[in-house]
Design an enzyme around this catalytic site. Structure first.
Site, PDB file in Angstrom:
ATOM      1  N   ASN A   9       0.886  -1.168   0.000  1.00  0.00           N
ATOM      2  CA  ASN A   9       0.000   0.000   0.000  1.00  0.00           C
ATOM      3  C   ASN A   9       0.923   1.216   0.000  1.00  0.00           C
ATOM      4  OD1 ASN A   9      -1.801   2.028   0.530  1.00  0.00           O
ATOM      5  ND2 ASN A   9      -2.731   1.050   2.322  1.00  0.00           N
ATOM      6  N   LYS A  16       3.344   0.660   3.039  1.00  0.00           N
ATOM      7  CA  LYS A  16       2.997  -0.375   4.011  1.00  0.00           C
ATOM      8  C   LYS A  16       3.023  -1.721   3.301  1.00  0.00           C
ATOM      9  CE  LYS A  16      -0.004   2.727   6.514  1.00  0.00           C
ATOM     10  NZ  LYS A  16      -1.291   3.365   6.324  1.00  0.00           N
ATOM     11  N   ARG A  90      -2.762  -2.035  -3.359  1.00  0.00           N
ATOM     12  CA  ARG A  90      -3.921  -1.178  -3.188  1.00  0.00           C
ATOM     13  C   ARG A  90      -3.818  -0.036  -4.195  1.00  0.00           C
ATOM     14  NH1 ARG A  90      -5.944   1.537   2.229  1.00  0.00           N
ATOM     15  NH2 ARG A  90      -7.926   2.230   1.419  1.00  0.00           N
ATOM     16  N   HIS A 178     -12.865   3.600  -0.149  1.00  0.00           N
ATOM     17  CA  HIS A 178     -12.855   2.673   1.002  1.00  0.00           C
ATOM     18  C   HIS A 178     -13.496   1.331   0.658  1.00  0.00           C
ATOM     19  CE1 HIS A 178     -12.637   6.342   3.906  1.00  0.00           C
ATOM     20  NE2 HIS A 178     -11.442   5.809   3.764  1.00  0.00           N
ATOM     21  N   HIS A 205     -17.171   3.700   8.136  1.00  0.00           N
ATOM     22  CA  HIS A 205     -15.699   3.614   8.164  1.00  0.00           C
ATOM     23  C   HIS A 205     -15.213   4.981   8.646  1.00  0.00           C
ATOM     24  CE1 HIS A 205     -11.665   2.322   6.492  1.00  0.00           C
ATOM     25  NE2 HIS A 205     -11.507   3.628   6.685  1.00  0.00           N
ATOM     26  N   ASN A 208      -9.039   8.425   9.752  1.00  0.00           N
ATOM     27  CA  ASN A 208      -8.567   9.719   9.250  1.00  0.00           C
ATOM     28  C   ASN A 208      -9.338  10.111   7.998  1.00  0.00           C
ATOM     29  OD1 ASN A 208      -6.636  10.884  10.905  1.00  0.00           O
ATOM     30  ND2 ASN A 208      -5.143   9.328  10.281  1.00  0.00           N
ATOM     31  N   ARG A 238      -9.851  16.692   5.854  1.00  0.00           N
ATOM     32  CA  ARG A 238     -10.673  16.988   4.665  1.00  0.00           C
ATOM     33  C   ARG A 238     -12.048  17.489   5.083  1.00  0.00           C
ATOM     34  NH1 ARG A 238     -10.019  11.277   1.943  1.00  0.00           N
ATOM     35  NH2 ARG A 238      -8.297  10.847   3.372  1.00  0.00           N
ATOM     36  N   ASP A 280      -6.534  14.596  14.973  1.00  0.00           N
ATOM     37  CA  ASP A 280      -6.579  13.295  15.630  1.00  0.00           C
ATOM     38  C   ASP A 280      -7.706  13.266  16.661  1.00  0.00           C
ATOM     39  OD1 ASP A 280      -5.695  11.188  17.624  1.00  0.00           O
ATOM     40  OD2 ASP A 280      -4.119  11.024  16.112  1.00  0.00           O
ATOM     41  N   ARG A 282      -8.355  11.271  19.064  1.00  0.00           N
ATOM     42  CA  ARG A 282      -7.912  11.041  20.445  1.00  0.00           C
ATOM     43  C   ARG A 282      -7.497  12.349  21.108  1.00  0.00           C
ATOM     44  NH1 ARG A 282      -3.868   6.272  19.449  1.00  0.00           N
ATOM     45  NH2 ARG A 282      -3.944   7.504  17.582  1.00  0.00           N
ATOM     46  N   GLY A 325     -10.268   3.464  12.771  1.00  0.00           N
ATOM     47  CA  GLY A 325      -9.735   3.956  14.049  1.00  0.00           C
ATOM     48  C   GLY A 325     -10.773   4.537  15.000  1.00  0.00           C
ATOM     49  N   ILE A 326     -11.563   5.500  14.522  1.00  0.00           N
ATOM     50  CA  ILE A 326     -12.561   6.140  15.385  1.00  0.00           C
ATOM     51  C   ILE A 326     -13.738   5.191  15.612  1.00  0.00           C
ATOM     52  CG2 ILE A 326     -14.165   8.088  15.561  1.00  0.00           C
ATOM     53  CD1 ILE A 326     -12.169   9.692  13.777  1.00  0.00           C
ATOM     54  N   GLY A 327     -14.186   4.550  14.549  1.00  0.00           N
ATOM     55  CA  GLY A 327     -15.337   3.639  14.661  1.00  0.00           C
ATOM     56  C   GLY A 327     -15.064   2.483  15.606  1.00  0.00           C
ATOM     57  N   GLU A 376      -8.077  -4.209   5.461  1.00  0.00           N
ATOM     58  CA  GLU A 376      -7.968  -4.027   4.010  1.00  0.00           C
ATOM     59  C   GLU A 376      -6.844  -4.888   3.432  1.00  0.00           C
ATOM     60  OE1 GLU A 376      -8.000  -0.018   5.310  1.00  0.00           O
ATOM     61  OE2 GLU A 376      -9.142   0.618   3.561  1.00  0.00           O
TER      62      GLU A 376
HETATM   63  P1  AMP Z   1      -7.378   5.217  10.969  1.00  0.00           P
HETATM   64  O1  AMP Z   1      -7.252   6.176   9.814  1.00  0.00           O
HETATM   65  O2  AMP Z   1      -8.376   4.133  10.708  1.00  0.00           O
HETATM   66  O3  AMP Z   1      -6.052   4.688  11.442  1.00  0.00           O
HETATM   67  O4  AMP Z   1      -7.980   6.052  12.208  1.00  0.00           O
HETATM   68  C1  AMP Z   1      -7.284   7.125  12.772  1.00  0.00           C
HETATM   69  C2  AMP Z   1      -8.232   7.898  13.690  1.00  0.00           C
HETATM   70  O5  AMP Z   1      -8.677   7.015  14.743  1.00  0.00           O
HETATM   71  C3  AMP Z   1      -7.571   9.092  14.372  1.00  0.00           C
HETATM   72  O6  AMP Z   1      -8.468  10.201  14.387  1.00  0.00           O
HETATM   73  C4  AMP Z   1      -7.363   8.583  15.775  1.00  0.00           C
HETATM   74  O7  AMP Z   1      -7.337   9.613  16.737  1.00  0.00           O
HETATM   75  C5  AMP Z   1      -8.601   7.736  15.961  1.00  0.00           C
HETATM   76  N1  AMP Z   1      -8.445   6.853  17.114  1.00  0.00           N
HETATM   77  C6  AMP Z   1      -7.578   5.834  17.268  1.00  0.00           C
HETATM   78  N2  AMP Z   1      -7.687   5.306  18.513  1.00  0.00           N
HETATM   79  C7  AMP Z   1      -8.645   6.028  19.153  1.00  0.00           C
HETATM   80  C8  AMP Z   1      -9.217   6.001  20.471  1.00  0.00           C
HETATM   81  N3  AMP Z   1      -8.806   5.109  21.371  1.00  0.00           N
HETATM   82  N4  AMP Z   1     -10.194   6.876  20.760  1.00  0.00           N
HETATM   83  C9  AMP Z   1     -10.597   7.794  19.856  1.00  0.00           C
HETATM   84  N5  AMP Z   1     -10.107   7.875  18.598  1.00  0.00           N
HETATM   85  C10 AMP Z   1      -9.138   7.016  18.249  1.00  0.00           C
END
Ligand code: AMP
Length: 395
Positions: A9, A16, A90, A178, A205, A208, A238, A280, A282, A325-327, A376
């Site tokens: 990827n 990756k 990918r 996605h 999904h 980020n 975005r 982010d 978090r 990540g968020i989901g 993925e």
């Molecule tokens: P991804 O692109 O799927 O890797 O997701 C990244 C997003 O997931 C970022 O906004 C991270 O802050 C969020 N994320 C990862 N772990 C957590 C968590 N424990 N609580 C809240 N958001 C998170």
């Protein structure tokens, strides 16, 4: 010994990779890793399943090709007996032409280059990945797996913009992205809950990059991303949904250049733009700044709205799935979205939600709500195994 496949990827600043064994029922992950920071201070990190993780600086700037050569050298050193039978890539954009993975040849590569203007931030790097892998392994099949392919069967009303029809005919349509993540989740849901998987399902999904996909019978019916990966939900940087009139205003009245506008919409907007703090989730959840809280509220609000809209498109909701990540890891975002959809019959189990359990809906919820990690890379590996004819499994 089972065949080995590598997935790549290649993004703007990282490559990756993952190495899988082509086991009969599903690809088995052996090692995953990445070279990150290509243009500045690259680092090579690997994470061996049931083994050690490494993370080491590489010392100097790397091109994509050199990074790929370094990855294959590392794999050959670490797994000298692992003959690589196919490499899966990918590729963000398959245009109108590719509705399934394809073995790459010179003609396909030319066709894929024509899609660079459709995804200028991703496609060139994806193709550099293919070129690098072809150089390293000229006799191994290279399989391109597309983020757009899963959405290619949409009806006209879910595919079109209300521009003159000739624009639609020349491919200025809603493509959606996605797709590899959605396809993986559709398969997982079929295993987890085969009855609901056949109905109307919305997958959120939320990473980020963020989008929603409405499915019926495991097929994509509609999605929130459109011609580009800017449409729909707000994301890390975005903007998501925006009035095109505002863009015209910025160009015409404020004298913004197309490059500046692109930078604004792709890099400076979304959670980062609204909060002024971070892209982010978090970091925003940990902050008490009112703007961080407002950014989270906006993200939840738009997600709730779009789920409601997609529910209308598929004529009712039988299951909701959170991923990425968020989901997968933000109880707060899931609670905000699900509580806002109580009128649809959704109810949360607060304890299950706080623990990121696989099912977070309460037993009284009319609609089950799942938290399902996406994968993925495994989806790319599976496509690569099937497309390269390495396994008869699952046919
Ligand atoms: P991804 O692109 O799927 O890797 O997701 C990244 C997003 O997931 C970022 O906004 C991270 O802050 C969020 N994320 C990862 N772990 C957590 C968590 N424990 N609580 C809240 N958001 C998170």
């Amino acid at each position: 010994m089972a065949d080995r496949v590598v997935t790549l990827n290649a993004g703007s600043s990282s490559v990756k990779f993952a190495l899988f064994a082509a086991d009969a029922d599903w690809p088995r992950l052996i090692v995953t890793g990445a070279i990150e920071g290509l243009g500045a201070k690259p680092r090579f990190r690997v994470d061996v399943v049931d083994g050690e993780a490494h993370d080491a600086p590489l010392g100097r700037k790397l091109t994509h090709r050199r990074a790929i050569a370094a990855i294959f050298e590392w794999i050959e050193d670490a797994y000298p007996a692992a003959a690589i039978s196919a490499i899966g890539h990918r590729v963000v954009h398959g245009g109108l032409r590719f509705s399934a993975p394809v073995i790459v040849d010179a003609e396909t590569l030319t066709a894929l280059r024509e899609f660079i203007p459709l995804a200028p931030l991703h496609q060139p790097h994806n193709l550099a990945g293919i070129e690098g892998a072809c150089e390293a392994f000229p006799h191994v099949p290279q399989v391109a797996c597309f983020d757009t392919a899963f959405h290619r069967g949409h009806a006209f009303v879910d595919d079109a913009y209300a521009l003159p029809y000739s624009y639609y005919e020349r491919g200025l349509r809603r493509f959606g992205f996605h797709g590899l993540s959605y396809e993986y989740i559709a398969r997982r849901l079929r295993a987890i809950d085969p009855i609901h998987a056949e109905g109307g399902v919305i997958v959120a999904h939320l990473g980020n990059g963020a989008s929603l996909c409405a499915m019926k019978g495991g097929r994509s019916i509609a999605t929130t991303m459109g011609f580009s990966a800017l449409e729909g939900l707000p994301m890390g940087t975005r903007c998501g949904e925006i009035d095109p009139g505002l863009l015209l205003y910025l160009l015409e009245s404020e004298g913004m250049t197309p490059d500046e506008l692109s930078h604004l919409l792709y890099e400076r907007s979304g959670l980062l733009g609204l909060s002024g703090l971070s892209h982010d989730m978090r970091a925003l959840e940990a902050s008490e700044e009112p703007r961080a809280q407002a950014a989270i509220a906006y993200f939840i609000h738009r997600t709730k709205m779009e789920i409601a809209a997609l529910t209308a498109v598929i004529g009712g909701l039988d299951a909701l799935v959170f991923t990425a990540g968020i989901g997968e890891r933000s109880p707060r975002v899931r609670a905000g979205v699900v509580e806002g959809l109580a009128w649809l019959g959704l109810a949360l189990d607060a304890t299950a939600n706080a623990r990121n359990n696989p099912i977070v809906s309460a037993s009284r919820s009319r609609v089950p709500v799942f938290v399902t990690p996406t994968d993925e890379e495994a989806m790319i590996a599976r496509h690569t195994i099937e497309t390269a004819g390495l396994s008869d499994a699952g046919r």
